[in-house]
Structures are given as structure tokens and as C-alpha cells.
Motif scaffolding. Sequence first.
Motif, PDB file in Angstrom:
ATOM      1  N   MET A   1       0.836   5.444   0.017  1.00 50.17           N
ATOM      2  CA  MET A   1      -0.018   6.602   0.296  1.00 50.17           C
ATOM      3  C   MET A   1       0.776   7.887   0.095  1.00 50.17           C
ATOM      4  SD  MET A   1      -2.026   7.597   3.824  1.00 50.17           S
ATOM      5  CE  MET A   1      -0.494   7.903   4.712  1.00 50.17           C
TER       6      MET A   1
ATOM      7  N   TRP B   1       5.943  10.086   0.411  1.00 53.75           N
ATOM      8  CA  TRP B   1       5.215   8.831   0.265  1.00 53.75           C
ATOM      9  C   TRP B   1       5.436   7.981   1.515  1.00 53.75           C
ATOM     10  CZ3 TRP B   1       2.098   8.748  -3.799  1.00 53.75           C
ATOM     11  CH2 TRP B   1       2.452   9.438  -4.966  1.00 53.75           C
TER      12      TRP B   1
ATOM     13  N   ILE C   1      -3.113   2.104  -3.959  1.00 55.70           N
ATOM     14  CA  ILE C   1      -2.719   3.519  -3.947  1.00 55.70           C
ATOM     15  C   ILE C   1      -3.821   4.394  -3.367  1.00 55.70           C
ATOM     16  CG2 ILE C   1      -1.992   5.437  -5.415  1.00 55.70           C
ATOM     17  CD1 ILE C   1      -1.112   3.246  -7.475  1.00 55.70           C
ATOM     18  N   ARG C   2      -3.435   5.333  -2.514  1.00 55.56           N
ATOM     19  CA  ARG C   2      -4.384   6.334  -2.016  1.00 55.56           C
ATOM     20  C   ARG C   2      -3.640   7.593  -1.601  1.00 55.56           C
ATOM     21  NH1 ARG C   2      -5.559   5.840   3.934  1.00 55.56           N
ATOM     22  NH2 ARG C   2      -4.240   4.202   4.818  1.00 55.56           N
ATOM     23  N   ALA C   3      -4.384   8.663  -1.363  1.00 56.31           N
ATOM     24  CA  ALA C   3      -3.812   9.940  -0.946  1.00 56.31           C
ATOM     25  C   ALA C   3      -4.472  10.393   0.342  1.00 56.31           C
ATOM     26  CB  ALA C   3      -3.998  10.992  -2.038  1.00 56.31           C
TER      27      ALA C   3
ATOM     28  N   CYS D   1       6.316  11.840  -7.662  1.00 58.67           N
ATOM     29  CA  CYS D   1       4.961  12.378  -7.850  1.00 58.67           C
ATOM     30  C   CYS D   1       4.945  13.219  -9.116  1.00 58.67           C
ATOM     31  CB  CYS D   1       4.551  13.227  -6.648  1.00 58.67           C
ATOM     32  SG  CYS D   1       2.901  13.960  -6.816  1.00 58.67           S
TER      33      CYS D   1
ATOM     34  N   GLU E   1       0.859  -1.187   0.000  1.00 55.91           N
ATOM     35  CA  GLU E   1       0.000   0.000   0.000  1.00 55.91           C
ATOM     36  C   GLU E   1       0.892   1.233   0.000  1.00 55.91           C
ATOM     37  OE1 GLU E   1      -3.855   1.753   2.376  1.00 55.91           O
ATOM     38  OE2 GLU E   1      -2.230   0.904   3.566  1.00 55.91           O
TER      39      GLU E   1
ATOM     40  N   SER F   1       0.321  11.617  -7.797  1.00 54.40           N
ATOM     41  CA  SER F   1       0.409  10.626  -8.875  1.00 54.40           C
ATOM     42  C   SER F   1       1.644   9.766  -8.697  1.00 54.40           C
ATOM     43  CB  SER F   1       0.454  11.322 -10.237  1.00 54.40           C
ATOM     44  OG  SER F   1       0.336  10.379 -11.284  1.00 54.40           O
ATOM     45  N   VAL F   2       1.440   8.456  -8.618  1.00 53.53           N
ATOM     46  CA  VAL F   2       2.525   7.495  -8.427  1.00 53.53           C
ATOM     47  C   VAL F   2       3.189   7.223  -9.777  1.00 53.53           C
ATOM     48  CG1 VAL F   2       3.132   5.173  -7.666  1.00 53.53           C
ATOM     49  CG2 VAL F   2       1.323   6.440  -6.488  1.00 53.53           C
TER      50      VAL F   2
ATOM     51  N   PRO G   1      -9.546   5.084  -3.693  1.00 53.88           N
ATOM     52  CA  PRO G   1      -8.375   4.213  -3.847  1.00 53.88           C
ATOM     53  C   PRO G   1      -8.233   3.698  -5.278  1.00 53.88           C
ATOM     54  CG  PRO G   1      -9.643   3.614  -1.896  1.00 53.88           C
ATOM     55  CD  PRO G   1     -10.486   4.580  -2.676  1.00 53.88           C
ATOM     56  N   THR G   2      -6.994   3.647  -5.765  1.00 55.61           N
ATOM     57  CA  THR G   2      -6.693   3.088  -7.082  1.00 55.61           C
ATOM     58  C   THR G   2      -5.656   1.980  -6.907  1.00 55.61           C
ATOM     59  OG1 THR G   2      -5.010   4.804  -7.416  1.00 55.61           O
ATOM     60  CG2 THR G   2      -7.209   5.232  -8.313  1.00 55.61           C
TER      61      THR G   2
ATOM     62  N   ALA H   1      -3.074   9.103  -7.367  1.00 57.73           N
ATOM     63  CA  ALA H   1      -3.454   8.818  -5.983  1.00 57.73           C
ATOM     64  C   ALA H   1      -4.460   9.889  -5.579  1.00 57.73           C
ATOM     65  CB  ALA H   1      -2.228   8.862  -5.069  1.00 57.73           C
TER      66      ALA H   1
END
Length: 352
Positions: free
Chosen positions: A169, A175, A230-232, A284, A167, A238-239, A255-256, A250
Amino acid sequence: MLNIIVGVGVILIVAILFLIFRIQTLVGVAKGSEKKRITGANSTNAILFIVFMVLSLGGFFWYSFAYFDDYTLPVASAHGDDYEFMFWLTTAVTGVVFLLTQILLFWFSHRYQFKEKRKALFYPDNSKLEILWTVVPAIVLAVLVFTGWKTWTEITDKAPEEAEIVEIMGYQFAWKVRYPGKDGSLGQYDYRLIDPVNEFGIDFTDQASHDDFIPMEIHLPVNKPVLFKIRAKDVLHSVFGPHFRMKMDAMPGMPTSFWFTPTKTTQEMRQETGDAEFNYEIACTEVCGRGHFSMKIRVVVEELDEYQQWYAEQQSFLSNNPEYLAKIPAEKRELAMVKAGIEETESTEIQQ
């Protein structure tokens, strides 16, 4: 402030004078007044069009070949070759069209420069030509869109069951990553549980969270699928892993995910690039604030046995922060301690 007012005033005066000049010119055209045409500057401009075309296209090709290795990074993922094929196919098609249209644009500007005795050809329509330049681009674009859709669908398909789960974030401006423990399952989270220490908002009432750990950098096994969840935490990020040809936004509250298979270890990439200091990284690519430029995290790709050794050495979040045992129901606390690797003495001290 006075300088700004003066500057604005000058700009307005110049604009007004220009408009007056244009109005006088248009009035003269409307009245049919004859004016002497100066063709010398026109010929000079026509020649300059060709010079500019040759120099700019020459510079374009020189830069493209001279610095190709600098802007084209080695591929280090299983899907990377498919991504590269799609990218270069699109680049080739659009590049050819760009070159043809620009050459014609500058050549026509030179070839059909103004001359006193030349009259423009009135060419109202050509049905065959219009069908040609409508159908051909439509077919080419359809092929490109289908190719891109097929590649993207395969890349974003469901991850294999054996995929390692990580995971990741994003938050301003760094990050953080969380791994499942030995149970292979990430615990649930709740944004309402976020605090200065529990930045992921881990829900410790979920047994799967008791052995989760949060390392300082990302470790991945080579030639094994990896699923990024992925989440923010705050704004849009952006990952982006350029060598892995991966990019996924993100988004807070949405969640993606993105899965890929690393194919080259960090050591192999150092040998390939000749850079002993090379490291993979996640950056990012969404401008997220003043500190956006520094938002990155190191990624280490290693052999499976090295990865498993590193994995086994990691300590759970609970073992590093045993005060969170108080958030676990009393009847489940002892089991949580065993799973998190917390000694009985540590638990007693926390409760006291």
C-alpha cells in the motif's frame, strides 16, 4: 513586484517591435518590392546543419555505449527477458527510423540550400511512394503493438495458485506491506477502519486477518511466484521494481495487482554487480507530492528456507497491538488469540 512589472513591460515592447517588423516585411512582399538577398549566412547555416548532425549523433552513440551498464540494470525476474526483448525491439525499430529521418532532415537542409539560379521542383504526387510509406509503417507498428500486447498479457495474467501473496500500500510518502499469516490468506480491509495504528484498515471480524503481519521490509523467496496486491491510501502512486521489470499504478479505490518470479537472490545480485551494499527496492514513479523522492522500501530476495525462517519469526499485527482484540466478537476472541499468537495473560490485561 515593480521588477516583475518592468520585466513584463520590456517583453511586451520587444514583442510589439517584432510584430511591426514582421508586418512591414509582409507588406513589402505583397507589394512585390525587390530586396537584396544575402546568401553568405545561408551557406554558413547549411554547413552548421551538417556539423550539428555529426556532433549530436556522435555524442548520442558515445553516451549510449559508454554508459550502457549504468542505465541498463540486470534482469532479476522470469518475465524480464520477454520484457527486454520487447523493449529493445521497439528501440531498434524506432531508433533506425529516427536516424534515417534526422540524417535526411539535416542533409536535405544542406543539399537544397537557397541558390539564385536554382528553381524548386514541383512534385505533385506519387501514388506508389505514398502507398509504400503508409503500408510499411502500418505493418511495422502492427507487429510492435502485437508483440507488446502479447508480452503484457502474459505478464499480467492470473497468478499461479502457489504464488506468495504480499499486499503493498502506498501513501504519502512511504510504502507499507502486509503478509498473510500461516493460513496463507489475507484478511479483508475497509477504508473506514483506518486509524493511526491500523493503517491498512484491517477488518478484524474476518478470521483470515488475525494472523496477518506487517513487516518493515519486503522479503521474497527466489524462483517462486509472488503476487503483489496493490492499493493506495491517499493519492495516485506507482509500484516500480526496476530489476524485476515490474511497474503498476497504485490507485485509491481501485486495487491492482502484478505477479512475477524473482530469479536472483540479493546475495547473487551483489556478486553480479560487485556492489556489497546492493539492495533491491520498490520505488514510486508517480509524482505524488513534495516527499515523492524518498518513497521507497527495501526488498530482500532470499533462498526458500531463509524466507520460511524469516516468515515464521514474524509476529502478527494483533500480537503487537492486542488492544484490537476488542474489535473482535467475544465468541471468536479466544480463537483469534490462538491464531494471532497472543498469550492468555495479555488478553486479560487488555480486557481489564
